[in-house]
Design an enzyme around this catalytic site. Sequence first.
Site, PDB file in Angstrom:
ATOM      1  N   ASP A 139       0.833  -1.140   0.085  1.00  0.00           N
ATOM      2  CA  ASP A 139      -0.034   0.124   0.147  1.00  0.00           C
ATOM      3  C   ASP A 139       0.762   1.367  -0.222  1.00  0.00           C
ATOM      4  OD1 ASP A 139      -2.279  -1.591   0.120  1.00  0.00           O
ATOM      5  OD2 ASP A 139      -2.565  -1.331   2.326  1.00  0.00           O
TER       6      ASP A 139
ATOM      7  N   VAL B 213      17.241   3.822 -22.622  1.00  0.00           N
ATOM      8  CA  VAL B 213      17.338   2.815 -21.689  1.00  0.00           C
ATOM      9  C   VAL B 213      18.646   2.566 -20.934  1.00  0.00           C
ATOM     10  CG1 VAL B 213      15.774   1.306 -23.052  1.00  0.00           C
ATOM     11  CG2 VAL B 213      18.299   1.156 -23.655  1.00  0.00           C
TER      12      VAL B 213
END
EC number: 2.7.1.11
Length: 778
Positions: A168, A530
């Site tokens: 959470d 990347v």
Amino acid sequence: MSQAKSQSLDPSKMGIGRAIAVLTSGGDAQGMNAAVRATVRVGLYTGAKVYFVHEGYQGLVDGGDNIRLATWESVSMMLQLGGTVIGSARCMDFMTKEGRLKAAGNLVKLGITNLCVIGGDGSLTGANQFRTEWNELLKELVKTGKITDAQAKASSHLNIVGMVGSIDNDFCGTDMTIGTDSALHRIMEVVDCITTTAQSHQRAFILEVMGRHCGYLALVTALACEADWVFIPEMPPDDDWEDHLCRRMMDTRSRGSRLNIIIVAEGAMNKQGKPITSDQIKQLVTKRLGFDTRATILGHVQRGGTPSAFDRILGSRMGVEAVMALLEATPDTPACVVSLSGNQAIRLPLMECVQVTKDVTTAMAEGRFDDAVKLRGKSFENNWNTYKLLAHVHLPDIKSNINIGILNVGAPCAGMNAAVRAVVRMGLLQGHSMLAIHDGFEGLAHGEIYPITWNDVGGWAGKGGCILGTKRVLPSKVMEEISLNIAKFNIHALVIIGGFEAYAGGLEMVQGREKYEELCIPMVVIPATVSNNVPGSDFSIGADTALNAITSTCDRIKQSAAGTKRRVFIIETMGGYCGYLATVAGLAAGADAAYIYEEKFGIAELEANVQHLTQKMKTTVKRGLILRNENCNSNYTTDFIFNLYSEEGKGVFDCRKNVLGHMQQGGSPTPFDRNFATKMGCKAVLWLTEKLKECYRHGRIFANMPNSACVLGMKKRGLLLQSLADLKDDTDFEHRLPKTQWWLKLRPILKVLARYNVQLDTEHTAMEHVMGKRGPPI
């Protein structure tokens, strides 16, 4: 601990004569196993004994076979597993004094005085209470004859360090808890699947995600999937939310969208504290608007599956820091929790974090919702502000008469489209006209420039590749044509999204200002590659997606050897001369070595690595993984290293090699890259808007100061704008690299976890404090 004292300690001897126990408690979270593995291996590296406590606090109370010695091999192959291998349980016994007495007795008998707890705020609060009562518990155990005076004296003090494992992200003091990023991966996989079916049928989808008391998952999901609305407990909607929601959904449909997405946190409520459920929203949309509506409750799928690369690295880094914090603790050191701030692992007093977490609940209960959002921290607050900006689709009536051009430069990567979308929508909300420049600087020179609108970028956040097209061409060869087109299309500012070429091209544009007045406009470079090799930023958009692609491929490759004889895999990664992908993927996949250009190696290092692997293969561990950055050495090629290991491993192990290639650039962007790109795009436009006001002179824009052309990057704990010219000194242009790279500090961790006896950095942070600890919002 003073820096001088910590420097004098040999980290590989810090734990001699000490014992550490590690347990996971409360709800499981992906990445807990990475934290357990790092705690065990770094504990053993320091010379300490390390114990597993199985089944959380219940195992601590029950003792016996639940508390077992851990070995190096016992944590092998657990890095890629979800959940927690050593088990977790909700324990009522530990909540009683009697239970804690039993737990203390079990630890004292084994000489364990260092406890590492991985769990949520309830688990960590329990650990702190245990520590506070420790002396009292020992006295009682001596009194009842359960332990001797000598045993009590030897265990007179208990050290506690916590790591937060919770999907959470509901613990204050850390930007991310272990498991949150993986949960977002599960959610986005579902959202991407739902999006395609919803568009086919023109449906509205309501998705309920976990988060009983914290809306982080819902909020980031809403940002990453372009949701029409999000319901979170920290910020209940206004009382007339039903009308507002229906208006917004009608608005979206009228602009040509074929789907609506509403994200609901399971703890969503209105201002009166009454729950807002997915079923309630479904009935509202169906009755009021007549839309074909479906509700999906994701449930425990969010907790499951393999951990993301981010969670493996986070768990590993936190495990290292936790062991160091335990071994450096004194009786006067408060129990601490290892946290993440920006990209830095830090230590915070445990009970300060627990208190702020409770303060959020109090603020929500008292209706102080703005305070609740602030208490969650800068990262949460900035996500909320970004969501509010982009969800507001009423474009201003008054136009600014400013035209902003957007172009992509360099190789494509996942997340570029999310950045373009955020730039376009944020620009339109500021009243600017937005121009899409196709095919990079070449397109700018050839006039491939077209207006781009709000609807044009709908759905771009989740699309991989580069829709606008991108090329590596630098502007110096076509500078005259570029200057003519900037004048012809009346471009007042540029957003350049891309890799090292974006930075180098931006710098050429700045240098061209001396000759071409048209180039005297504000420019901002957003790093997207990347390779993660753009000066001025610790992270680039696209690197997280590539890391996850490499990590999941390494998992599969390692698994392919299950049941076969001993095998070593040599894997080549992208990155140009930058070793970021090889190093960080190596940490996430549990590699034995990662060869990179930045850390020179020769035949002596190769020989040591081969011998190390040969010894490892004589144990119960049957797999080896070697990563090699594509340009790490022109002579020691992937084929050379493969042949060397094959020859030297004869009779002990065999070898396979894989060159991963362009699969690292493809795929849908990860939640991190979508979210990062969205925030970077918004920040870039807000900065340009301010800079344009500064540079407006006598009815025109004129920007020729160095600070009018910047790289927007993430540095340590926040987003930072640095002038392109100032970054020149920190750039190796020949090898397309920044000269200083933060992630090189992760390399000793990679080696220690692979059982190399290298020097770990023990100059770890002093304890910080929760409130006011963070820099600018991320």
